[in-house]
Each structure stands twice: as C-alpha cells, then as structure tokens.
Motif scaffolding. Structure first.
Motif, short mmCIF file in Angstrom:
data_model
loop_
_atom_site.label_atom_id
_atom_site.label_comp_id
_atom_site.label_asym_id
_atom_site.label_seq_id
_atom_site.Cartn_x
_atom_site.Cartn_y
_atom_site.Cartn_z
N ALA A 111 0.83 -1.22 0.00
CA ALA A 111 0.00 0.00 0.00
C ALA A 111 0.86 1.27 0.00
O ALA A 111 0.47 2.30 -0.56
N TRP A 112 2.04 1.18 0.63
CA TRP A 112 2.87 2.40 0.72
C TRP A 112 3.30 2.87 -0.65
O TRP A 112 3.43 4.07 -0.88
N ASP A 113 3.53 1.94 -1.57
CA ASP A 113 3.96 2.34 -2.91
C ASP A 113 2.89 3.18 -3.59
O ASP A 113 3.20 4.08 -4.36
N VAL A 114 1.65 2.86 -3.32
CA VAL A 114 0.56 3.66 -3.91
C VAL A 114 0.47 5.01 -3.19
O VAL A 114 0.37 6.06 -3.82
N LEU A 115 0.53 4.95 -1.85
CA LEU A 115 0.38 6.19 -1.07
C LEU A 115 1.50 7.19 -1.40
O LEU A 115 1.29 8.41 -1.40
N LYS A 116 2.70 6.65 -1.71
CA LYS A 116 3.84 7.53 -1.97
C LYS A 116 3.70 8.33 -3.27
O LYS A 116 4.53 9.18 -3.54
N THR A 117 2.67 8.03 -4.06
CA THR A 117 2.46 8.86 -5.25
C THR A 117 1.89 10.22 -4.85
O THR A 117 1.76 11.11 -5.69
N MET A 118 1.56 10.37 -3.58
CA MET A 118 1.04 11.66 -3.08
C MET A 118 2.21 12.53 -2.61
O MET A 118 3.13 12.04 -1.96
N THR A 119 2.17 13.81 -2.95
CA THR A 119 3.24 14.73 -2.56
C THR A 119 2.81 15.54 -1.33
O THR A 119 1.61 15.57 -1.00
N PRO A 120 3.76 16.21 -0.65
CA PRO A 120 3.37 17.05 0.49
C PRO A 120 2.32 18.09 0.10
O PRO A 120 1.40 18.37 0.87
N ALA A 121 2.42 18.64 -1.11
CA ALA A 121 1.44 19.65 -1.53
C ALA A 121 0.05 19.02 -1.66
O ALA A 121 -0.96 19.61 -1.25
N ASP A 122 0.01 17.80 -2.22
CA ASP A 122 -1.29 17.09 -2.35
C ASP A 122 -1.90 16.88 -0.96
O ASP A 122 -3.10 17.07 -0.76
N TYR A 123 -1.06 16.45 -0.02
CA TYR A 123 -1.52 16.15 1.34
C TYR A 123 -2.08 17.39 2.02
O TYR A 123 -3.12 17.35 2.69
N LEU A 124 -1.40 18.51 1.80
CA LEU A 124 -1.86 19.76 2.43
C LEU A 124 -3.22 20.20 1.90
O LEU A 124 -3.91 20.98 2.54
N GLY A 125 -3.61 19.64 0.76
CA GLY A 125 -4.92 19.98 0.18
C GLY A 125 -6.08 19.53 1.04
O GLY A 125 -7.20 20.03 0.90
N PHE A 126 -5.85 18.56 1.93
CA PHE A 126 -6.96 18.07 2.77
C PHE A 126 -6.57 17.90 4.24
O PHE A 126 -7.41 17.59 5.07
N ARG A 127 -5.31 18.09 4.58
CA ARG A 127 -4.85 17.86 5.97
C ARG A 127 -5.68 18.61 7.00
O ARG A 127 -5.98 18.09 8.08
N HIS A 128 -6.10 19.85 6.66
CA HIS A 128 -6.85 20.66 7.62
C HIS A 128 -8.19 20.01 8.01
O HIS A 128 -8.74 20.30 9.06
N ALA A 129 -8.69 19.11 7.13
CA ALA A 129 -10.08 18.64 7.31
C ALA A 129 -10.22 17.60 8.43
O ALA A 129 -11.27 17.52 9.07
N PHE A 130 -9.17 16.78 8.67
CA PHE A 130 -9.41 15.65 9.58
C PHE A 130 -8.92 15.87 11.02
O PHE A 130 -8.95 14.94 11.85
#
Ligand code: HEM
Length: 288
Positions: free
Chosen positions: A108-127
């Motif tokens: 699963a990590w190989d798939v998750l690693k396709t996400m960048t820090p910028a992508d993550y910041l797009g929703f981090r505030h929500a959870f």
C-alpha cells in the motif's frame, strides 16, 4: 469454434453470450454479490471531507490497511487458541496467513507515496486530530503480539468498548507468552521463568534464550517449536518493515511536523523502530 479448454486470443463475442445465457438477474431468494459483501456500506465509507483529489487515496489506503488488520486479528487470535490447545499445525497455517497479509499491507505504501506534500496539504486541515495512533485494531495487533504498554490505552478513553477490549488483552498472555509456555511444557524452560503479569513488553531473559538455543540446536527433535520460531520471526520481520515504510512515507509527507494524533511525529515513529517483539529469537542467532 473454440473449446472451453483452449482459449482463443480473440474470443468470439457470441461465445460470451452463450456462456452467460443463464446468469442470475434476480436475487429475492439469495444474496447478491454486493448484498453479501455489503459493498454499499464498505464503499460508502469512503467519504472525503474536501474536494482535494488525493483525499480519496488517503482514505482508501487507510481502509485497505484496516481491513487487512481485521483479518490479521482474526487469524492471530485463532492461532493463539490453537497453540494453547497444542495444535501446532493449524496454528502455523494461520500464522502464515498473518505474514502473507502483512506483506500485502506493505504494497500500500507504494501507492500512497504517489502523493506529494502539496497534495496532502490539500486536505490535511479537514481531519483534525484523527490519526492512526487511535487505530484500535493496530493497537490490538501490537498487544496480541506482545508490545504492551498500558499508557497506550489513553486515546481510547472515549471509546469504552475498545478500551475494555484492549485492556482485557493486557491481562491475558500474548502470542509470545503462549510460545514460551509451549517451551515450558516441553521441559525446555522452567515454569518459574514464565511471567505472571502480561501488561508489559517481554524483557529478554537468559533462561528463554537458553530454551530457544536448545530448539535451534536440535531442530529435528523440536521441529514444531523451531517452525513456530520461524513464523514468529517472519511476523516480526514484516511488522518492522511496516513501521519503516510508514515512518519513511510520513517523513516524505510531513517532514518533522508534529503528528495529527499529538505525538512528535517522525521522532516518535523512529523510536518505535527499536521495539523488539520477540527478543530472544533475535539473540539466538548470535549464539548459534
Ligand atoms: C499521509 C500519510 C500518513 C501520515 C502523514 C501519517 C502520520 C502519522 C504520524 C505523524 C503518526 C504518529 C502519531 C501522531 O499522529 O501523532 C502516525 C501514527 C500511526 N499511523 Fe500514520 N500516517 C500516514 C499514513 C498511515 C496509514 C496509511 C496508516 C494505515 C492504517 C497509518 C497508521 C498509523 C498507525 C497505526 C500509527 C500508530 C503507530 C504507533 O503508535 O507506533 N498511517 N501516523
């Protein structure tokens, strides 16, 4: 015309029609695929809070990992019951399934690693404060395997059922305690070397090391214990890989920021890399 046993490179579409002429289309008297698997509920649980494209990935990977964890708990608990009853072979089958499931989790990590820090910041505030730190299934697996700390119950203060279940695990022998009891039953370990309280991680002991040494030196005489030791090492090996892949993915995404669960983040996760579940099984290699 192709026979059912010799597939063509380009099957005739009419052939598919003939093979599917009797497919079931009404399910009043039976489960359907989605009914049996409760797919509406399962897939409905993927409910992003933002419009950020990558939040779906984040949720899906967590769900997949939790589903594997639920299977692992099912298998681990069954394996422990088999071992307590002295049924080694069915226990080994279940521990093999645990190890294979852990391997799947690793992908699963190989798939998750396709996400960048910028992508993550797009929703981090929500959870908000949500974090895998509050995963009661993860903590169940750790507790069953033997990494036990009562203070890890704190995040479950508002979830009495999960809190009670985790607390009950701390009062019962871990998988490793059960393995050590098997060593004692074979006369390889003095019963006085077994612990009476189970709510702390195992501490390496000379007596347990000597018992495993006897198993590894006389593998034929103690084949089932030797095989059990191998399975335990497989499970711990895979667990270490999970931890390493997790912390590396976390560092890629959030660097040294604190975690959403309230820990120091990567600093906390790095410390967990030093946890040893079955200490004497690693020490025994040095002494052979
Ligand atoms: C964007 C990806 C991820 C990030 C940034 C992340 C971050 C973190 C951080 C910082 C912690 C430390 C606790 C805290 O929150 O303060 C943690 C713990 C944890 N995370 Fe993740 N995580 C990610 C993905 C995942 C996934 C996919 C899972 C799978 C279920 C997961 C499961 C866990 C578990 C079980 C812990 C507790 C570990 C322990 O106590 O040893 N995490 N995570």
């Amino acid at each position: 015309m192709s026979s059912p046993d010799t597939p063509d490179a380009h099957p005739d579409p009419g052939d598919f029609e003939r093979h599917t002429a009797q497919v079931h289309t009404r399910f009043e008297d039976s489960f359907s695929y989605s009914g049996y698997l409760r797919l509406e509920q399962l897939l409905g649980a993927q409910a992003p809070l933002t419009a950020a494209h990558d939040e779906r990935l984040f949720i899906a990977i967590h769900h997949v990992q939790e589903v594997w964890m639920s299977l692992i708990i099912h298998e681990l608990e069954a394996a422990m019951r088999e071992l307590v009853s002295g049924r080694f072979e069915p226990a080994m089958k279940k521990l093999t399934r645990v190890a294979r499931s852990q391997e799947q989790m690793g992908g699963a990590w190989d798939v998750l690693k396709t996400m960048t820090p910028a992508d993550y910041l797009g929703f981090r505030h929500a959870f908000g404060k949500a974090s895998g730190f509050q995963s009661w299934q993860y903590r169940t697996i750790e507790f069953l395997l033997g990494n036990r700390q009562r203070y890890m119950l704190r995040p479950f203060a508002e979830q009495p059922a999960h809190h009670a279940r985790l607390a009950a695990i701390l009062d019962a022998p871990s998988l490793y305690d059960i393995a050590l009891a098997a060593l004692a039953e074979r006369g390889l370990l003095a019963p006085s070397a077994l612990r009476l309280r189970y709510d702390a991680p195992p501490e390496a002991s000379e007596a347990v090391l000597a018992a495993w040494l006897a198993v590894y030196r006389e593998t034929r005489a103690h084949w089932d214990l030797y095989y059990l030791a191998k399975k335990l090492v497989d499970v711990e090996d895979n667990f270490r890989r999970w931890r390493f892949n997790h912390v590396t993915t976390v560092e890629r995404l959030i660097g040294q920021k604190t975690g959403s669960g309230g820990t120091s983040g990567v600093g906390y996760l790095r410390r967990a890399l030093d946890i040893v579940l079955f200490p004497e099984l690693w020490q025994v290699r040095t002494h052979l």
